[in-house]
Design an enzyme around this catalytic site. Structure first.
Site, short mmCIF file in Angstrom:
data_model
loop_
_atom_site.label_atom_id
_atom_site.label_comp_id
_atom_site.label_asym_id
_atom_site.label_seq_id
_atom_site.Cartn_x
_atom_site.Cartn_y
_atom_site.Cartn_z
N TRP A 121 43.64 27.93 56.67
CA TRP A 121 42.78 26.86 56.49
C TRP A 121 42.33 26.31 55.25
CZ3 TRP A 121 37.26 29.12 58.35
CH2 TRP A 121 36.85 30.28 57.54
N ASN A 122 41.99 25.16 55.21
CA ASN A 122 41.52 24.55 53.84
C ASN A 122 40.17 24.04 53.89
OD1 ASN A 122 44.45 24.17 53.12
ND2 ASN A 122 44.75 22.79 54.75
N HIS B 207 34.35 6.48 52.29
CA HIS B 207 35.05 5.23 52.40
C HIS B 207 36.52 5.49 51.92
CE1 HIS B 207 31.91 2.91 54.08
NE2 HIS B 207 31.18 3.75 53.41
N HIS C 226 39.39 4.46 57.33
CA HIS C 226 37.72 4.78 57.43
C HIS C 226 37.12 3.76 58.22
CE1 HIS C 226 37.48 2.35 53.77
NE2 HIS C 226 36.26 2.11 54.15
N ASP D 161 33.26 1.80 58.76
CA ASP D 161 32.24 1.21 57.99
C ASP D 161 31.11 1.08 58.73
OD1 ASP D 161 33.83 0.96 55.48
OD2 ASP D 161 33.69 -1.18 55.73
N HIS E 20 26.24 0.73 55.46
CA HIS E 20 26.73 0.64 54.25
C HIS E 20 26.48 -0.39 53.44
CE1 HIS E 20 30.43 0.96 51.79
NE2 HIS E 20 31.00 0.00 52.02
N HIS F 281 31.60 -7.80 54.41
CA HIS F 281 30.84 -6.73 54.44
C HIS F 281 29.26 -7.41 54.80
CE1 HIS F 281 34.00 -4.38 52.44
NE2 HIS F 281 33.22 -3.11 53.01
MN MN Z 1 34.57 1.02 53.48
#
Ligand code: MN
Length: 258
Positions: free
Chosen positions: A62-63, A70, A74, A76, A80, A209
């Site tokens: 495992w990590n 972001h 991904h 938003d 945001h 945005h």
């Molecule tokens: Mn973003």
């Protein structure tokens, strides 16, 4: 089981419906949105091994990982952006989960972008698309096919010049049309962010945005394989991590398509 769900499974099993991965690989080399240096930038994805069937953990691998919300492919959320900061249910953990599933309207501007990396989707192009494929329905994801994700060299992907990044996006009138008149879930793009590379210089800055999140809509950035989707007829599943108060999150985006 409902007939619809039974049929869905049957069609998936038979391969008449396909599951397409719209996600880019997440690695420490995943390209990042470059903001001017007076602002904090998103950290690169970082991963470290905890154990790999060794003295640190004899039977398991495992990590740990660290990432910006972001970074990479991904989601938003409305919170945001400052325009969406006071909206209800504006964080990833509070968005109603039915909004994580919606039909895809894929608008192909790849040939324009091949000629001009700063190409912006205009309202005229949206209306032209609608004349061919029907009105964009409320609750749809509008996916902007630019073929930008085929730029696998991070330098070409960000396309940074002396005056900033040069990547395609939406004209602000298009963001307003989609958010206010079409009531979409949001827009998804193949570039590193949902605004064009030069959008810091637009009025308002980063208009996609500003307008989308101000209307409670979402964004999907760094998508891939949009060339595998039809203009209409696919369904997108995009469920961000349930980060309490989160403004976005890396995620696996898939589409179910004929
Ligand atoms: Mn973003």
């Amino acid at each position: 089981m409902s007939l619809v769900l039974a049929t869905l499974l049957e069609e998936l099993t038979a391969g008449r419906l396909r599951v397409v991965d719209l996600t880019q690989p997440l690695t420490p080399q995943t390209p990042l949105l470059p903001l001017p240096s007076q602002w904090n930038n998103t950290p690169a994805f970082k991963i470290w091994e905890l154990s790999r069937y060794d003295e640190r953990g004899p039977a398991w691998y495992w990590n740990g990982f660290e990432t910006g919300e972001h970074t990479g492919t991904h989601f938003d959320a409305p919170v945001h952006w400052v325009s969406g900061k006071d909206l209800p249910d504006n964080t990833v953990d509070r968005i109603p989960p039915k909004k994580f599933v919606g039909p895809a309207c894929v608008i192909d501007i790849s040939s324009d972008v091949a000629r001009n990396p700063d190409f912006l989707l205009t309202p005229e192009r949206i209306r032209h698309w609608e004349e061919q494929h029907g009105l964009i329905p409320a609750g749809a994801w509008v996916l902007l096919r630019t073929d930008w994700s085929k730029r696998t060299d991070p330098k070409e992907y960000i396309n940074l010049k002396e005056n900033g990044s040069h990547t395609p996006g939406l004209a602000k009138e298009s963001s307003a049309l989609l958010a206010e008149e079409r009531d979409v879930l949001g827009v998804g793009v193949e570039t590193v962010g949902t605004d064009a590379g030069q959008a810091a210089t637009f009025d308002p800055p980063f208009p996609n945005h500003y307008l989308m999140h101000g209307s409670g809509k979402f964004g999907l950035a760094s998508l891939s394989n949009l060339d595998q989707l039809p203009p209409t007829g696919a369904i997108v599943i995009a469920a961000p991590l349930k980060i309490v108060g989160g403004s976005g999150s890396p995620l696996r985006v898939i589409a179910i398509t004929p």
